[in-house]
Design a protein around this motif. Structure first.
Motif, PDB file in Angstrom:
ATOM      1  N   LEU A 298      50.052  41.846  37.272  1.00  0.00           N
ATOM      2  CA  LEU A 298      49.673  42.894  38.214  1.00  0.00           C
ATOM      3  C   LEU A 298      48.909  44.021  37.526  1.00  0.00           C
ATOM      4  N   LYS A 299      49.369  44.386  36.317  1.00  0.00           N
ATOM      5  CA  LYS A 299      48.683  45.438  35.573  1.00  0.00           C
ATOM      6  C   LYS A 299      47.257  45.008  35.220  1.00  0.00           C
ATOM      7  N   THR A 300      47.099  43.756  34.761  1.00  0.00           N
ATOM      8  CA  THR A 300      45.772  43.244  34.423  1.00  0.00           C
ATOM      9  C   THR A 300      44.861  43.228  35.645  1.00  0.00           C
ATOM     10  N   ILE A 301      45.420  42.833  36.780  1.00  0.00           N
ATOM     11  CA  ILE A 301      44.625  42.804  38.015  1.00  0.00           C
ATOM     12  C   ILE A 301      44.154  44.207  38.389  1.00  0.00           C
ATOM     13  N   GLN A 302      45.036  45.208  38.212  1.00  0.00           N
ATOM     14  CA  GLN A 302      44.634  46.586  38.491  1.00  0.00           C
ATOM     15  C   GLN A 302      43.495  47.041  37.568  1.00  0.00           C
ATOM     16  N   GLU A 303      43.612  46.718  36.243  1.00  0.00           N
ATOM     17  CA  GLU A 303      42.547  47.092  35.310  1.00  0.00           C
ATOM     18  C   GLU A 303      41.230  46.410  35.672  1.00  0.00           C
ATOM     19  N   LEU A 304      41.326  45.134  36.029  1.00  0.00           N
ATOM     20  CA  LEU A 304      40.107  44.424  36.424  1.00  0.00           C
ATOM     21  C   LEU A 304      39.490  45.035  37.679  1.00  0.00           C
ATOM     22  N   SER A 305      40.338  45.459  38.603  1.00  0.00           N
ATOM     23  CA  SER A 305      39.804  46.080  39.814  1.00  0.00           C
ATOM     24  C   SER A 305      39.081  47.383  39.488  1.00  0.00           C
ATOM     25  N   HIS A 306      39.653  48.209  38.564  1.00  0.00           N
ATOM     26  CA  HIS A 306      38.960  49.441  38.151  1.00  0.00           C
ATOM     27  C   HIS A 306      37.634  49.107  37.468  1.00  0.00           C
TER      28      HIS A 306
END
Length: 505
Positions: A328-336
């Motif tokens: 989930l954290k990686t997905i958030q970083e990728l979204s940013h």
């Protein structure tokens, strides 16, 4: 033998017309206490009646506590019917055992001389005692049916079904009895004189019950009355089989569905079942000591393996949770990151769009110039300051970079070829001249060429004459366009040491 006595009654009835009608009655009875079984039976009877007395006292206390609501429960009515039969049976037993024991334990020859014991009455009391006792056995076992709810939940559902359907079943049996009695009267009146099965009203009732079970003589009824016999038989079968039987099944099915849907259960029964199951498991665990040690060791190993499997499963679940969190954290970083890339792409797209617009504008200007070269302006046309300023504003809107350079507060240095103004334009050579603010002037270079405002170009016609073309407004002029002078004072350098300056445009 074994306390058995036989009461015999022989009756001869002399009829008025000379005939004698004999009748006989034999009653066997057990009198006295001749063996251990008789004593054991007497003791058990005493225990049973003591328990009945305790139950009666308990129900009386419950009746006083509950009041009228006590009679709303089916089993309370059932209990009092059972108690009543027990009391009647007790009275008959006392009426039989007291004189019979006195007779058996007394002098036997005394009865022969005085006939002190009425064996006919004693035999009748004995048989009535047996009849009530046999009938009461049904109520006793039906009473036990109410305690089946403490054994199993499924059996409890069956018990609650019968209990809840008791009222409706009672009304149904009342209506059914009325129908049976009415048909019994009809069959007795129609066939009582010809068919022995219906000669009395009671025989007709029993005959109809046998008809329900399939034991009937339809040909005899049809032979007696070809119309009424089949009519009574067919209507009786339809009413009893197709109507009343289905009504009875519908009552039970509805009550069973209500019990299952509502989940009716006695809390005391639930607690009792759970407690019995708990002690049963403990007893089974306690009886495991007779097993071999290998079996016990294997059992322990299985428990340990189960515990290890549970621990591994918990660790796996924990790792899965951590992996999910990291994902989930990686997905958030990728979204940013994607959001930032999208913004940059939008900026580049805007720059490319502006560059493409400038390129298309320059190409359009070149094409327009090429088209208008062959169409020089008429002599006498002049370009005023308003047209020049309008052209400047249009050029500023078309090219933001040119607009920024025009709005810059810094002065623009003239190119080297425009460093020296013509002496004719200034009226002085080697000296500075002041230009009057607010006027339109035309300046020339040292070579004599006019300095053109932005957007203007110089061209020659077929005769070699020079004319001027505005690529923004698409206008032509034979006269050079003039430049508007700002309101501030500007010195046009001649021999000063600060260098030559051009007017700010």
């Amino acid at each position: 033998v074994n306390g058995l006595y036989l009461s015999v009654r022989l009756l001869f009835e002399f009829l008025p017309y000379g005939q004698v009608r004999p009748s006989s009655q034999f009653r066997a009875m057990r009198m006295g206490l001749s063996n251990m079984n008789d004593y054991a039976s007497l003791m058990l009877d005493a225990v049973v009646y003591m328990l009945v007395a305790l139950y009666i006292i308990g129900d009386i206390r419950k009746l006083l506590a509950m009041g009228r609501s006590y009679w709303t429960h089916f089993w309370h009515w059932f209990n009092w019917v059972n108690y009543s039969i027990f009391v009647i049976t007790l009275g008959l037993k006392l009426s039989f055992y007291i004189p019979s024991l006195a007779y058996v334990n007394g002098r036997g020859d005394l009865d022969i001389q005085q006939a002190s014991l009425d064996f006919e009455a004693l035999g009748w009391t004995y048989y009535q005692m047996i009849n009530f006792q046999a009938f009461n056995n049904i109520f006793v076992w039906l009473k036990a049916f109410s305690f089946l709810k403490y054994i199993n939940a499924d059996v409890a559902t069956l018990s609650y079904t019968v209990t809840n359907a008791a009222k409706d079943c009672g009304l149904f049996l009342l209506i059914f009895a009325m129908v049976i009695f009415s048909y019994a009267q009809a069959f007795h009146i129609a066939f009582g004189t010809d068919i022995a099965e219906y000669k009395t009203l009671l025989d007709a009732i029993f005959g109809l019950f046998k008809t329900l079970l399939g034991d009937f003589d339809f040909e005899a009824m049809k032979a007696r009355n070809a119309y009424l016999g089949p009519l009574l038989f067919i209507t009786f079968e339809i009413v009893c089989y197709f109507i009343f039987l289905n009504m009875f099944l519908a009552i039970l099915n509805k009550t069973y569905s209500d019990v299952v849907d509502n989940g009716v259960d006695d809390p005391m029964a639930v607690e009792f079942r759970s407690t019995v199951a708990k002690y049963w498991r403990q007893t089974k665990d306690f009886l495991q000591f007779w097993k071999r040690k290998d079996d016990l060791a294997a059992y322990r190993d299985e428990d340990e393996e189960d515990e290890d499997d549970e621990e591994q499963e918990e660790k796996k679940n924990a790792l899965d949770g951590e992996a999910l969190g990291m994902m989930l954290k990686t997905i958030q970083e990728l979204s940013h990151t994607l959001r930032g890339l999208n913004e940059k792409v939008d900026s580049v797209s805007k720059v490319q769009a502006l560059a493409g617009a400038n390129t298309r504008l320059q190409s359009l200007n070149r094409d327009t110039v090429a088209v208008n070269r062959d169409a020089p302006p008429q002599r006498g046309d002049a370009v005023d300051l308003g047209t020049v300023m309008e052209d400047a504003h249009m050029l500023e809107a078309a090219s933001p970079q040119s607009s920024q350079s025009l709005k810059s507060p810094q002065q623009v240095r003239a190119p080297s070829k425009l460093a020296t103004y013509s002496s004719d334009a200034t009226g002085m050579s080697g000296k500075s001249a002041m230009i009057t603010p607010g006027k339109n002037i035309m300046t020339k270079t040292a070579s004599g060429n006019a300095i053109l405002p932005p957007g203007w170009q110089a061209h020659q016609d077929d005769d070699g004459k020079t004319y001027y073309y505005n690529s923004v407004s698409k206008k032509t002029s034979w006269d050079p366009p003039t430049i508007g002078v700002p309101s501030a004072h500007h010195s046009i350098g001649g021999g000063g040491g600060g260098g030559d300056e051009t007017p700010r445009m």
